[in-house]
Scaffold this motif. Structure first.
Motif, short mmCIF file in Angstrom:
data_model
loop_
_atom_site.label_atom_id
_atom_site.label_comp_id
_atom_site.label_asym_id
_atom_site.label_seq_id
_atom_site.Cartn_x
_atom_site.Cartn_y
_atom_site.Cartn_z
N ALA A 187 -1.73 3.38 -2.88
CA ALA A 187 -1.00 2.14 -2.64
C ALA A 187 -0.89 1.84 -1.16
CB ALA A 187 0.39 2.23 -3.28
N SER A 188 -0.66 2.87 -0.34
CA SER A 188 -0.56 2.66 1.10
C SER A 188 -1.89 2.27 1.70
CB SER A 188 -0.01 3.91 1.77
OG SER A 188 -0.93 4.99 1.66
N ALA A 189 -2.99 2.80 1.16
CA ALA A 189 -4.32 2.41 1.64
C ALA A 189 -4.58 0.92 1.39
CB ALA A 189 -5.40 3.25 0.97
N LEU A 190 -4.05 0.40 0.27
CA LEU A 190 -4.19 -1.02 -0.05
C LEU A 190 -3.23 -1.89 0.76
CD1 LEU A 190 -4.48 -0.80 -3.94
CD2 LEU A 190 -6.32 -1.42 -2.36
N GLY A 191 -2.25 -1.27 1.42
CA GLY A 191 -1.28 -2.03 2.20
C GLY A 191 -0.09 -2.50 1.42
N ARG A 192 0.18 -1.89 0.28
CA ARG A 192 1.31 -2.32 -0.54
C ARG A 192 2.62 -1.74 0.00
NH1 ARG A 192 -0.78 -1.95 -6.84
NH2 ARG A 192 -2.76 -3.09 -6.56
N SER A 193 3.67 -2.52 -0.09
CA SER A 193 4.98 -2.04 0.30
C SER A 193 5.58 -1.23 -0.85
CB SER A 193 5.89 -3.21 0.64
OG SER A 193 6.18 -3.96 -0.53
N ARG A 194 6.69 -0.55 -0.57
CA ARG A 194 7.32 0.29 -1.58
C ARG A 194 7.88 -0.52 -2.75
NH1 ARG A 194 8.21 5.62 -0.45
NH2 ARG A 194 7.73 6.31 1.67
N ASP A 195 8.19 -1.80 -2.53
CA ASP A 195 8.73 -2.63 -3.59
C ASP A 195 7.65 -3.33 -4.42
OD1 ASP A 195 11.57 -2.28 -3.17
OD2 ASP A 195 11.30 -3.38 -1.30
N THR A 196 6.38 -3.15 -4.06
CA THR A 196 5.30 -3.82 -4.77
C THR A 196 5.05 -3.15 -6.12
OG1 THR A 196 4.26 -4.35 -2.66
CG2 THR A 196 2.89 -4.54 -4.61
N ASP A 197 4.66 -3.95 -7.10
CA ASP A 197 4.34 -3.43 -8.43
C ASP A 197 3.15 -2.47 -8.34
OD1 ASP A 197 4.15 -3.10 -11.22
OD2 ASP A 197 2.80 -4.83 -11.40
N ILE A 198 3.29 -1.29 -8.95
CA ILE A 198 2.21 -0.29 -8.92
C ILE A 198 1.71 0.03 -10.33
CG2 ILE A 198 2.97 0.79 -6.77
CD1 ILE A 198 4.27 2.98 -8.60
N SER A 199 2.00 -0.83 -11.29
CA SER A 199 1.64 -0.53 -12.68
C SER A 199 0.14 -0.34 -12.86
CB SER A 199 2.16 -1.62 -13.61
OG SER A 199 1.63 -2.89 -13.24
N ASP A 200 -0.69 -1.10 -12.12
CA ASP A 200 -2.14 -0.95 -12.26
C ASP A 200 -2.60 0.41 -11.76
OD1 ASP A 200 -1.42 -1.61 -9.65
OD2 ASP A 200 -3.25 -2.74 -9.25
N LEU A 201 -2.00 0.91 -10.69
CA LEU A 201 -2.36 2.22 -10.16
C LEU A 201 -1.81 3.34 -11.05
CD1 LEU A 201 -1.72 1.65 -6.34
CD2 LEU A 201 -3.87 1.40 -7.60
N ALA A 202 -0.62 3.14 -11.57
CA ALA A 202 0.00 4.16 -12.41
C ALA A 202 -0.76 4.35 -13.72
CB ALA A 202 1.45 3.80 -12.70
#
Length: 256
Positions: free
Chosen positions: A43-58
């Motif tokens: 998620a950090s490599a993609l530049g997502r913040s901690r509040d961003t939805d991560i359901s696709d990665l999970a």
């Protein structure tokens, strides 16, 4: 629907720390990378913040191979409150020193292609579980179209450090521990009873929001795979076989 792909990662560094149940002043580490830690790295490599939805990665299926287990290291941390200067409680933190892992995620080919590119040019600097643990090697390895997690991890070359491979040079074949996430059940699976019962761990990330981090349970199967040791050498310490005949038989005894 396209077949899933597999993205392999190399996780190597002087120190790593993958906490699954770390709380308060005792911050432990698991013996291998956690899914929540690797999803956070992606998620950090993609530049997502901690509040961003991560359901696709999970939703990606996760696996890791222990190429070099390393050793467990304990450290004590002291700190002071930035405003009052009051001493904070001493914390005990654990790390893995000189460890090397090959991790992999299986899922949507386009998502994995985006992750592969992002890992080559990460938005945020990657780290191995904690910010104090930078990687010592490039993290992205390969993108495998139409791959299967277990087969890709079993076919990957041994990534242990050269000095560690030389230490085991008398072993031509190396047995490595493989931790793979159980596949999600789809309807009635007649082969479900054939799958080994796994261990349950709470490192399935739901949200990384600092206000309320949430993790769910997932099942992990433990197996072993065998890889070739590129530093293997023949054992020269073995005694030479006895000759089939007496090589001194043709010598004449000399007497005074």
């Amino acid at each position: 629907m396209s077949s899933p792909a597999v993205l392999t990662l190399q996780l190597a560094g002087p120190l790593q720390s993958w906490g699954a149940s770390a709380r308060f002043t005792r911050r432990t580490t698991e013996p291998a990378p956690t899914k929540s830690g690797v999803v956070g790295l992606l998620a950090s490599a993609l530049g997502r913040s901690r509040d961003t939805d991560i359901s696709d990665l999970a939703q990606l299926r996760f696996g890791v191979r222990v190429d070099q287990a390393g050793s467990r290291l304990r450290d004590f941390h002291t700190a002071h409150h930035p405003d009052t200067g009051t001493s904070m409680p001493v914390s005990e933190r654990f790390y893995l020193a000189d460890a090397v892992f090959v991790a992999a995620v299986e899922g949507d080919p386009q998502l994995l292609a985006d992750l592969h590119q992002a890992l080559h040019h990460p938005h945020y600097l990657p780290y191995l579980g904690r910010r104090s643990c930078p990687p010592s090697r490039p993290i992205p390895l390969d993108l495998h179209p139409n791959g299967l997690l277990e087969k890709v991890l079993a076919a990957e070359p041994w990534r242990a450090s050269p000095w560690y491979q030389r230490r085991r040079r008398r072993e031509h074949d190396i047995s490595l521990r493989l931790l793979t996430e159980a596949r999600a059940a789809r309807g009635h699976d007649p082969t479900a009873a054939l799958h080994p019962v796994g261990d349950t761990v709470r490192d399935q990330p739901l949200t990384f929001s600092p206000r309320h981090r949430q993790y769910a349970l997932r099942t992990v199967h433990t197996t072993t795979v065998t890889v070739r040791n590129p530093a293997a050498r023949p054992d020269r310490s073995a005694a030479a076989p006895a000759p089939a005949h007496d090589v001194t038989g043709h010598l004449t005894e000399v007497t005074d």
